[in-house]
Structures are given as C-alpha cells and as structure tokens.
Design a protein around this motif. Structure first.
Motif, PDB file in Angstrom:
ATOM      1  N   SER A  26       1.029  -1.124   0.055  1.00  0.00           N
ATOM      2  CA  SER A  26       0.029   0.286   0.053  1.00  0.00           C
ATOM      3  C   SER A  26       0.980   1.218  -0.108  1.00  0.00           C
ATOM      4  CB  SER A  26      -0.935  -0.114   1.171  1.00  0.00           C
ATOM      5  OG  SER A  26      -0.072  -0.117   2.306  1.00  0.00           O
ATOM      6  N   SER A  28       2.046   5.004   0.707  1.00  0.00           N
ATOM      7  CA  SER A  28       1.988   5.954   2.081  1.00  0.00           C
ATOM      8  C   SER A  28       1.345   6.948   1.686  1.00  0.00           C
ATOM      9  CB  SER A  28       3.632   5.909   2.443  1.00  0.00           C
ATOM     10  OG  SER A  28       4.088   5.024   2.932  1.00  0.00           O
ATOM     11  N   PRO A  29       0.573   7.691   3.046  1.00  0.00           N
ATOM     12  CA  PRO A  29      -0.158   8.831   2.570  1.00  0.00           C
ATOM     13  C   PRO A  29       0.957   9.923   2.106  1.00  0.00           C
ATOM     14  CG  PRO A  29      -0.884   8.020   4.687  1.00  0.00           C
ATOM     15  CD  PRO A  29       0.301   7.133   4.096  1.00  0.00           C
ATOM     16  N   GLN A  32       2.330  12.014   5.090  1.00  0.00           N
ATOM     17  CA  GLN A  32       2.697  11.152   6.134  1.00  0.00           C
ATOM     18  C   GLN A  32       4.068  11.660   6.859  1.00  0.00           C
ATOM     19  OE1 GLN A  32       3.112   6.831   5.663  1.00  0.00           O
ATOM     20  NE2 GLN A  32       4.423   6.470   7.370  1.00  0.00           N
ATOM     21  N   TYR A  59     -11.630  11.043  11.003  1.00  0.00           N
ATOM     22  CA  TYR A  59     -11.020  11.931   9.964  1.00  0.00           C
ATOM     23  C   TYR A  59     -11.302  13.355   9.853  1.00  0.00           C
ATOM     24  CZ  TYR A  59      -9.078   7.222   8.501  1.00  0.00           C
ATOM     25  OH  TYR A  59      -8.574   5.805   8.231  1.00  0.00           O
ATOM     26  N   GLY A 170      -5.881  12.234  10.063  1.00  0.00           N
ATOM     27  CA  GLY A 170      -6.306  10.783  10.408  1.00  0.00           C
ATOM     28  C   GLY A 170      -6.735  10.761  11.847  1.00  0.00           C
ATOM     29  N   ILE A 176      -2.624  13.442   6.472  1.00  0.00           N
ATOM     30  CA  ILE A 176      -2.748  12.298   5.537  1.00  0.00           C
ATOM     31  C   ILE A 176      -2.397  12.680   4.043  1.00  0.00           C
ATOM     32  CG2 ILE A 176      -3.900  10.523   4.434  1.00  0.00           C
ATOM     33  CD1 ILE A 176      -5.358  10.257   7.155  1.00  0.00           C
ATOM     34  N   ALA A 177      -3.247  13.660   3.547  1.00  0.00           N
ATOM     35  CA  ALA A 177      -3.177  14.203   2.220  1.00  0.00           C
ATOM     36  C   ALA A 177      -3.885  15.617   1.956  1.00  0.00           C
ATOM     37  CB  ALA A 177      -3.786  13.182   1.395  1.00  0.00           C
ATOM     38  N   GLU A 191     -10.255  10.510  -3.692  1.00  0.00           N
ATOM     39  CA  GLU A 191      -8.929  10.890  -2.827  1.00  0.00           C
ATOM     40  C   GLU A 191      -9.655  10.578  -1.394  1.00  0.00           C
ATOM     41  OE1 GLU A 191      -5.150  12.103  -2.291  1.00  0.00           O
ATOM     42  OE2 GLU A 191      -6.373  11.564  -4.053  1.00  0.00           O
ATOM     43  N   THR A 194      -9.638   6.771  -1.007  1.00  0.00           N
ATOM     44  CA  THR A 194      -8.175   6.168  -1.089  1.00  0.00           C
ATOM     45  C   THR A 194      -7.828   6.126   0.655  1.00  0.00           C
ATOM     46  OG1 THR A 194      -7.806   7.024  -3.403  1.00  0.00           O
ATOM     47  CG2 THR A 194      -5.820   6.377  -1.790  1.00  0.00           C
ATOM     48  N   TRP A 195      -7.842   7.207   1.231  1.00  0.00           N
ATOM     49  CA  TRP A 195      -7.112   7.361   2.461  1.00  0.00           C
ATOM     50  C   TRP A 195      -8.174   7.143   3.631  1.00  0.00           C
ATOM     51  CZ3 TRP A 195      -2.791   6.776   1.247  1.00  0.00           C
ATOM     52  CH2 TRP A 195      -2.097   7.015   0.317  1.00  0.00           C
ATOM     53  N   LYS A 197     -10.145   4.834   6.164  1.00  0.00           N
ATOM     54  CA  LYS A 197     -10.128   3.326   6.230  1.00  0.00           C
ATOM     55  C   LYS A 197     -11.418   3.240   7.176  1.00  0.00           C
ATOM     56  CE  LYS A 197      -7.075   2.814   3.120  1.00  0.00           C
ATOM     57  NZ  LYS A 197      -7.614   2.661   1.656  1.00  0.00           N
TER      58      LYS A 197
END
Length: 197
Positions: A26, A28-29, A32, A59, A170, A176-177, A191, A194-195, A197
C-alpha cells in the motif's frame, strides 16, 4: 534466438506477469510524517469551546477561509459539500468517518453567529471554528497556512489573502493528504475513498 536469450526473455516475462498479479504494497499517505496540524482550542458556530481532542477517532477534513470571501471560499466549500454528499451516497460508512471543519482566518468579523449561517449553506455536518486573533494565528501556523489582510481600495474594508487547501488528517490527528477541491467532485471523492479506512 539462442537458447540462453530465449530463457532470459521467458524469465523476464514470467516475472512481469507474476508481479502484475501480486498485491502491491500500500502506498504511504503523501503527508505522512509532515509537521503540520497539532493541538488547538477554538470556538464553534454554537459558541462552544472545541479542541482537537474532540475529533479523536475521526478523519478531519480541514479548510481555512473566511465568510466575507467573495469567490474562492464559497466555490471550494460548495465542491467540498457536494463531494461529501456524493460520498454519503456511494460509501456512507466512509463518509460517516469524515468530519469537515472550516477554520476562519478572519476572526474579527467571523463570530460564531456569522459562522453558523455560513457553514449551514454548504453541508449540515460542516463545523465552523473561530477564536481570538492569537488562537487563529497559532492554528494557521501549525497547519502551514498563510493568510494576510489586504485593504480593499477605495473602502474601509479588507479581504484576506490565504492558502487555498483542504487537508485530510487521520483519527489521531496525523496528516494524510491534501484533498483536491479544484479537480471536480469525482477526484475529491476518490481521494477520500483512498485514504479513509
């Protein structure tokens, strides 16, 4: 083609086929390990004191702007609201984990009452946060956000020039992004999928 070259080519093709079928690690963000975010205590649109720990386990989608913004902020927040509504239809469990947050960079004018009317226009779960000028300066700095008041020519008013980014953090407040809000609703939703979860 000699036998050695044939075997080498066959081995290469086999490794490519196996590699394509094997699960990839996977990604990485993008943010990160970045030194952005952190503790804060501000005031929400209902006049309640709110801190970063109130969002633990969720989040956080954070956007900095101001309610008197004539164009950019309303456009960005409209897309963010549309994206969240689409995510709620496509993946309601994912959407439920995301808390959208609007933090003003104009605390002198953006009182809780002003924020309450403003955020309600974009999404029912959007939280508006304000504070003292010092609190806003601190939270903007910790999030890597630039802003500066600029007088409006010919008037006593001003606008606020500011960074235009939506950041995803997060459940423990980790960066994260940056979520694209300038590439359309689909890119925004993908997007988040994607992040989150």
């Amino acid at each position: 083609m000699n036998e050695n070259r044939f075997l080498a080519l066959a081995a290469l093709l086999l490794s490519l086929i196996v590699g394509a079928c094997s699960p990839q690690p996977s990604e990485s963000p993008p943010l990160q390990g970045a030194s952005i975010g952190g503790p804060f205590t501000l005031t929400d649109q209902d006049g309640r004191q709110v801190s970063d720990t109130d969002f633990a386990g969720r989040y956080r989608l954070v956007y900095f702007g101001f309610t008197y913004c004539p164009d950019v902020c309303p456009v960005d927040l409209q897309l963010i609201g549309q994206g969240l509504r689409q995510l709620e239809k496509e993946a309601p469990a994912v959407a439920a984990k995301v808390q959208p947050i609007f933090i003003t960079v104009d605390p002198e004018r953006d009182t809780p009452a002003v924020l309450k009317e403003f955020v309600a226009a974009f999404h029912p779960r959007l939280i508006g946060l304000t504070g003292t000028p010092e609190q806003i300066a601190d939270v903007a700095k910790s999030h890597g956000v630039y802003y500066m008041e600029e007088p409006t020519p010919g008037t006593d008013g001003y606008l606020v020039n500011h960074s235009r980014i939506a950041m995803l953090f997060g459940p423990q407040g980790e960066p994260i992004a940056i979520v694209p809000h300038d590439q359309g609703v689909e890119a925004f939703v993908e997007e988040l999928k994607t992040w989150v979860k």
